[in-house]
Write an enzyme that holds these catalytic residues in place. Structure first.
Site, mmCIF file in Angstrom:
data_model
loop_
_atom_site.group_PDB
_atom_site.id
_atom_site.type_symbol
_atom_site.label_atom_id
_atom_site.label_comp_id
_atom_site.label_asym_id
_atom_site.label_seq_id
_atom_site.Cartn_x
_atom_site.Cartn_y
_atom_site.Cartn_z
ATOM 1 N NE ARG A 37 -2.151 -1.742 3.365
ATOM 2 C CZ ARG A 37 -2.554 -1.788 4.633
ATOM 3 N NH1 ARG A 37 -3.725 -1.251 4.967
ATOM 4 N NH2 ARG A 37 -1.795 -2.330 5.561
ATOM 5 C CG ASN A 46 -4.373 -5.731 2.790
ATOM 6 O OD1 ASN A 46 -4.864 -6.671 2.190
ATOM 7 N ND2 ASN A 46 -3.323 -5.854 3.576
#
Length: 735
Positions: free
Chosen positions: A19, A37
């Site tokens: 991320r 996520n």
């Protein structure tokens, strides 16, 4: 050209800094949107004129990621201002988390930077390194679902965690001396030692003390080379070789390191590498073989310890009995290690999932563990979910679901309640992390194994189908799914006929592998006793007056010899075996190389070391047919070795020749089986294949016959591949 879209990236994309990596690329290419996520996938909503460049960049992933697929859909939701990392949600469980990996060079530099925030801090890490599997409770991988949740970050760490320009941006293991896990040095009775734990531990090690060190996946026991003999006596393992951790320069000084071995040694996996010594007889208190197991420091704690040590090398062995689970808990260490260690260097970060060191030799995996496992393999075995519970020795478990197989780190020898409990714990943990709902459970053919009993219990609880797979067929299934002639050479495996197999040649394609050749079936007087005392195996194979005279000259009494002779003659408490390992044991006993096995594989390993200095010569080989199988006579090989020994031949030359001719005989049977059936390839598996001379002789004979030669470098050659082979075999059987 697209300027927006929703990107779904699947694979190992959590715990790898994915991320923050996406965030940084969004900033680089002027992209607005979000990243989230979702378990085993990352969902990116992205808009911007450079969308295609952004897509190409994020599709390459991070150093620790493993990308299975990248799908692009029309943008869901509207455009947003800026780019935001959203909180994780649970979702797909098709991917997995990465393994624990070695500290990176940047973090090593941080801990040795004077005046820096991380100077001297043992648990320094970032998005590119450090613990993962060993600390995770559940997924998605976020700090609150790991053992790092017990250590709230300080303002300085929070600042780096939220800084897109920092490599610790969204690093879930971020910590420093102000907020992270701490160290303590204790005496064996649990009382604390004053002073800096690392400096004091280094001084004690240099002075000859034996220190238990709590690492990423469990406790090691460490000492200097000078104290190795004392450690072995305390452990009751006076003959067993021990692994060492050393500086790169010291490894190069004591061992021969090829370019490929050097690459593996320095890789982020940092396994123990079994290397040839520069001087085969050097460092005898560490290893009396011609090889030595070496690894480099792989945590901040290790690097700081070596920076304070005067010695460039430490013994570093697991603090548990062979075959038992690693000790991870301080309380257990304080209960079990007094009498073995003088001090304990420990930390207070909970180890959720234990993980031993991986071991590699010649590029082949011996133990699949830290850095290499959990191992995730893309393979199409259909729509069902399959659990393989592994063998009895060197066990692990494998789970197949949705096109991927996850194999656990090394568990151990499932012969005791502790290791069985660890096997169950591992299966439950990985089953939960993958969302497994089993359709089929595969176990070893042996009806009495504890793992077989566990498989029955799980099948009864889940309604899954049970499937028994013969040990050596699982070896071949782990190596290839193509039609092949498969050679499986090892110590023990329960056969179709309830005898002990271990020198097998199969032909076909899984699940239809026919046994077409094998080593001669010989008696094991006393069953397992013949494994511990290989002279019993010697007489079982070669029950001659000459062998009786050899045993008598070594101290066998008349009564002991008479009992052994009657046992063999009458077949009382005598198992039957075609095991390659037992034949090598017998040769080691004949030559006086090993009279009692004190650790797994000892006689055969010492035979290999003796053979290392010898020159092999070709002997006549004898074959016969038995029950539709070709059989290589191992009695004739052992008789020839006995004759040459009696004639004053050099033990190392006889050892080298015995290995060479045994390998040549096995290869010849495989070649004939392949040529008779028109099969173009031969596969090799089994623990005996770690023996370089035997393996390379078989390879040469197979290739000289114009056949393709296959071995598996992704899984262990020994029994650590069995659970994977069970799953592959189970996926090939029709419902």
């Amino acid at each position: 050209m697209r300027t927006s879209g929703t990107i779904i990236i699947r694979g190992i994309v959590q715990g790898v800094g994915f991320r923050p990596f996406v965030y940084a690329k969004a900033r680089e290419f002027g992209i607005t949107g979000t990243v989230k996520n979702l378990g085993s996938e990352v969902e990116i909503h992205a808009s911007g004129d450079r969308f295609e460049e952004f897509l190409e960049a994020v599709s390459r992933g991070t150093p620790l990621s493993q990308i299975d697929s990248v799908d692009v859909q029309n943008l869901r939701g509207g455009k947003t201002e800026g780019f935001t990392i959203l909180e994780s949600n649970s979702g797909s469980l098709s991917g997995f988390i990465p393994t624990d990996v070695a500290i990176c060079d940047d973090c090593i530099a941080d801990i040795f930077t004077r005046g820096g925030r991380y100077e001297g801090y043992w648990a320094t890490s970032c998005v590119n390194c450090g613990p993962r599997y060993s600390i995770i409770n559940t997924i998605p991988y976020d700090r609150e679902r790991t053992s790092m949740a017990e250590f709230p970050v300080c303002p300085a760490c929070e600042s780096e965690y939220t800084d897109p320009a920092c490599r610790r941006h969204h690093a879930q293991t971020i910590a420093c001396a102000a907020c992270g896990p701490g160290l303590a040095l204790l005496r064996a009775d649990g009382t604390p030692v004053a002073g800096d734990p690392i400096r004091e531990a280094a001084a004690l090690l240099d002075a000859g003390s034996i220190v238990a060190i709590r690492g990423i996946g469990g406790f090691h026991i460490a000492c200097t080379e000078e104290a190795a003999g004392v450690l072995k006596c305390r452990l009751g393992r006076t003959e067993q070789p021990l692994a060492v951790m050393a500086t790169p320069e010291e490894v190069e000084r004591i061992a021969v390191v090829s370019d490929e071995e050097r690459r593996i040694l320095h890789s982020r996996e940092r396994p123990i590498m079994v290397l040839e010594k520069r001087d085969p007889v050097s460092h005898p208190t560490i290893s009396d073989l011609h090889t030595i197991g070496c690894m480099l420091p792989y945590t901040g704690l290790h690097h700081l310890l070596f920076a304070n040590l005067a010695h460039p090398l430490l013994i570093m062995t697991s603090a548990n009995l062979p075959g038992y689970p690693m000790i991870t808990d301080l309380g257990v260490a304080l209960e079990r290690l007094p009498g073995q260690v003088d001090y304990i260097l420990t930390h207070d970060r909970r180890i959720v999932n234990r993980c031993d060191d991986s071991v590699v030799r010649d590029g082949y995996i011996i133990r699949l563990s830290r850095g290499l496992a959990p191992k995730r393999e893309a393979i199409d075995l259909g729509k069902g979910c399959i659990l393989g519970v592994g063998p009895e020795l060197n066990a692990n478990i494998s789970i197949y679901k949705g096109g991927f197989c996850i194999t656990s780190p090394h568990v151990g020898n499932v012969r005791n309640p502790q290791t069985l409990a660890y096997l169950q714990e591992t299966a439950e943990r990985l089953g939960g992390l993958t969302g497994a709902r089993y359709d089929r459970i595969v176990h070893d053919l042996h009806p009495q194994f504890l793992s077989t009993r566990y498989a029955r219990e799980v099948a009864e609880a889940t309604g899954a189908e049970l499937l028994a797979v013969q040990h050596h067929r699982a070896h071949i299934a782990a190596t290839t799914r193509e039609e092949c002639v498969g050679i499986a050479i090892d110590g023990v495996g329960y056969g179709d006929d309830a005898t002990i197999w271990g020198g097998e040649v199969f032909a076909g394609r899984i699940p239809y592998l026919d046994r077409v050749a094998h080593l001669e079936v010989v008696p094991m007087p006393g069953g397992d006793l013949a494994t511990r005392f290989p002279e019993r195996m010697l007489y079982g194979i070669l029950p001659t007056p000459e062998v009786r005279d050899i045993l008598a000259s070594r101290g066998w009494s008349d009564i002991e010899l008479a009992v052994l002779v009657r046992q063999v003659e009458r077949g009382l408490n005598v198992a039957a075996t075609s095991s390659t390992g037992r034949v090598l044991d017998a040769a080691a006993a004949l030559l006086g190389i090993c009279r009692e096995r004190t650790y797994d594989g000892e006689p055969a390993m010492k035979l290999e070391s003796a053979a290392y200095a010898g020159k092999p010569s070709a002997w006549d080989l004898e074959y016969r047919q038995d029950g539709g199988c070709e059989v290589l006579s191992t009695r004739s090989l052992l008789a020839e070795a006995c004759r040459r020994s009696a004639a004053g031949g050099r033990a190392d030359d006889i050892a080298a020749s015995f290995q060479y001719n045994l390998a040549r005989g096995v290869a010849a049977m495989a070649v004939r089986a392949a040529e008779e059936r028109g099969i173009p390839r031969v596969a090799l598996s089994g623990g005996v294949a770690y023996n370089r001379a035997i393996r390379e002789t078989i390879r040469t004979e197979i290739r000289n016959a114009g056949l393709e030669f296959i071995m598996n470098k992704d899984y262990p050659l020994g029994d650590g591949c069995i659970s994977f082979g069970q799953v592959v075999y189970g996926g090939s059987v029709e419902e």
